[in-house]
Enzyme design. Structure first.
Site, PDB file in Angstrom:
ATOM      1  N   GLU A  29       8.323  84.223  56.951  1.00  0.00           N
ATOM      2  CA  GLU A  29       8.286  83.901  58.557  1.00  0.00           C
ATOM      3  C   GLU A  29       7.267  84.418  59.154  1.00  0.00           C
ATOM      4  O   GLU A  29       6.961  85.561  59.173  1.00  0.00           O
ATOM      5  CB  GLU A  29       9.608  84.392  59.065  1.00  0.00           C
ATOM      6  CG  GLU A  29       9.799  84.104  60.726  1.00  0.00           C
ATOM      7  CD  GLU A  29      11.110  84.567  61.177  1.00  0.00           C
ATOM      8  OE1 GLU A  29      11.874  85.250  60.793  1.00  0.00           O
ATOM      9  OE2 GLU A  29      11.033  84.398  62.393  1.00  0.00           O
ATOM     10  N   CYS A  89      17.736  84.303  58.682  1.00  0.00           N
ATOM     11  CA  CYS A  89      17.003  83.330  57.888  1.00  0.00           C
ATOM     12  C   CYS A  89      17.520  82.775  56.493  1.00  0.00           C
ATOM     13  O   CYS A  89      17.398  81.769  56.084  1.00  0.00           O
ATOM     14  CB  CYS A  89      15.833  83.864  57.581  1.00  0.00           C
ATOM     15  SG  CYS A  89      14.553  84.038  58.949  1.00  0.00           S
ATOM     16  N   ASP A 140      11.823  85.560  52.876  1.00  0.00           N
ATOM     17  CA  ASP A 140      11.327  86.536  53.700  1.00  0.00           C
ATOM     18  C   ASP A 140      11.374  87.936  53.372  1.00  0.00           C
ATOM     19  O   ASP A 140      11.469  88.874  54.236  1.00  0.00           O
ATOM     20  CB  ASP A 140      12.074  86.395  55.119  1.00  0.00           C
ATOM     21  CG  ASP A 140      11.747  85.227  55.935  1.00  0.00           C
ATOM     22  OD1 ASP A 140      11.066  84.059  55.208  1.00  0.00           O
ATOM     23  OD2 ASP A 140      12.314  84.803  56.793  1.00  0.00           O
ATOM     24  N   LYS A 186      13.393  80.060  61.685  1.00  0.00           N
ATOM     25  CA  LYS A 186      14.515  80.967  60.887  1.00  0.00           C
ATOM     26  C   LYS A 186      14.956  80.260  59.666  1.00  0.00           C
ATOM     27  O   LYS A 186      14.779  80.510  58.354  1.00  0.00           O
ATOM     28  CB  LYS A 186      15.572  81.311  61.724  1.00  0.00           C
ATOM     29  CG  LYS A 186      15.507  82.149  62.815  1.00  0.00           C
ATOM     30  CD  LYS A 186      14.538  83.507  62.660  1.00  0.00           C
ATOM     31  CE  LYS A 186      14.302  84.212  64.067  1.00  0.00           C
ATOM     32  NZ  LYS A 186      13.367  85.268  63.645  1.00  0.00           N
ATOM     33  N   VAL A 202      16.193  88.119  52.971  1.00  0.00           N
ATOM     34  CA  VAL A 202      16.657  88.923  54.094  1.00  0.00           C
ATOM     35  C   VAL A 202      16.366  87.869  55.431  1.00  0.00           C
ATOM     36  O   VAL A 202      15.324  87.244  55.433  1.00  0.00           O
ATOM     37  CB  VAL A 202      15.772  90.306  54.316  1.00  0.00           C
ATOM     38  CG1 VAL A 202      16.229  91.244  53.184  1.00  0.00           C
ATOM     39  CG2 VAL A 202      14.304  90.062  54.464  1.00  0.00           C
ATOM     40  N   THR A 203      17.108  88.010  56.611  1.00  0.00           N
ATOM     41  CA  THR A 203      18.181  88.794  56.583  1.00  0.00           C
ATOM     42  C   THR A 203      19.221  88.053  56.214  1.00  0.00           C
ATOM     43  O   THR A 203      19.148  86.720  56.662  1.00  0.00           O
ATOM     44  CB  THR A 203      18.364  89.677  58.053  1.00  0.00           C
ATOM     45  OG1 THR A 203      18.337  88.625  58.827  1.00  0.00           O
ATOM     46  CG2 THR A 203      17.238  90.658  58.251  1.00  0.00           C
ATOM     47  N   LYS A 232       6.759  79.676  57.188  1.00  0.00           N
ATOM     48  CA  LYS A 232       7.737  79.003  58.065  1.00  0.00           C
ATOM     49  C   LYS A 232       7.865  79.626  59.500  1.00  0.00           C
ATOM     50  O   LYS A 232       7.905  80.828  59.624  1.00  0.00           O
ATOM     51  CB  LYS A 232       9.178  78.976  57.401  1.00  0.00           C
ATOM     52  CG  LYS A 232       9.836  80.104  57.464  1.00  0.00           C
ATOM     53  CD  LYS A 232      11.140  80.210  56.705  1.00  0.00           C
ATOM     54  CE  LYS A 232      11.837  81.394  56.546  1.00  0.00           C
ATOM     55  NZ  LYS A 232      12.098  82.165  57.610  1.00  0.00           N
TER      56      LYS A 232
END
Ligand code: C5J
Length: 222
Positions: free
Chosen positions: A72, A162, A24, A132, A157-158, A129
């Site tokens: 995400e 995730c 992410d 998370k 991150v973070t 996705k």
């Protein structure tokens, strides 16, 4: 087999069965005006690790090992966004609302894309996705099985959301997992530290941690 002097003890891996998962590194989390900033977070902390994540990606590419990116994000019609997830956070700017970088966390919008410095190279897998964790409602498990991957290195991150969720999912699926400590970040430094501590506690209960320099030199060395 190669070995990294990781924490809490050595991490041994076969490079031919090892992949990097970059979680992410999206504009919505890292740049002003995105989802992370809308939630009241200081995004500059996350922006600082971009060069370090880039070094780790570069080492995997040089070694010819797979790099898998995740984002995400949700479908534009929000059909993959559970009501409970939509309702969380701050009412001022929710997932799907229009923001300065397009609709927040929506696939295809500028904010949902990976920061340009870390863009996927041709042929690299990018997993969108809705959760998370990167295994939930995605083809990630099948992709790793097809590549015969047994060991995973994590960045992104973070750290406590995730990255940790995906690492725990992977650990439960039988992968040996190593977190690149300086290629992950949280909006909350104390959460990053706690996550690293809990991952490697109790004899690597979730996995191992090491630095980008340690990981890069191990995978590049002959
Ligand atoms: C969050 C993530 N923090 N990528 N997402 O909502 O960690």
């Amino acid at each position: 087999m190669k070995t990294i002097a990781a924490q809490p003890f050595d991490f041994s891996f076969d490079p031919a069965r090892t992949a990097l998962i970059v979680i992410d590194m999206q504009r919505d989390f890292i740049e002003p005006g995105g989802f992370g900033a809308a939630l009241g977070n200081d995004v500059t902390l996350l922006k600082k690790i971009v060069p370090t994540v880039g070094r780790l990606i570069g080492a995997f590419r040089r070694a010819g090992l797979p790099v898998i990116h995740t984002r995400e994000c949700h479908k534009p019609d929000l059909s993959d966004l559970p009501r409970a997830k939509h309702a969380r956070g701050k009412p001022s700017l929710r997932i799907g609302d229009a923001g300065p970088m397009g609709r927040i966390l929506i696939a295809g919008e500028p904010g949902a894309d990976i920061v340009p410095e870390l863009a996927a190279a041709a042929g690299e897998v990018v997993i969108d996705k809705p959760g998370k964790g990167a295994f939930h409602a995605t083809p990630l498990a099948d992709i790793l099985a097809a590549k015969k991957i047994t060991h995973l290195v994590f960045a992104g991150v973070t750290t406590e959301v995730c990255v940790q969720t995906t690492m725990r999912e992977a650990n439960d699926r039988g992968f040996d997992c190593l977190l690149a400590e300086d290629a992950t970040e949280s909006y909350f430094p104390e959460f990053k530290k706690a996550t690293i501590d809990m991952i490697r506690a109790q004899g690597a209960i979730v996995g191992w941690t090491a630095t980008v320099d340690q990981i890069s030199s191990a995978i590049i060395s002959p």
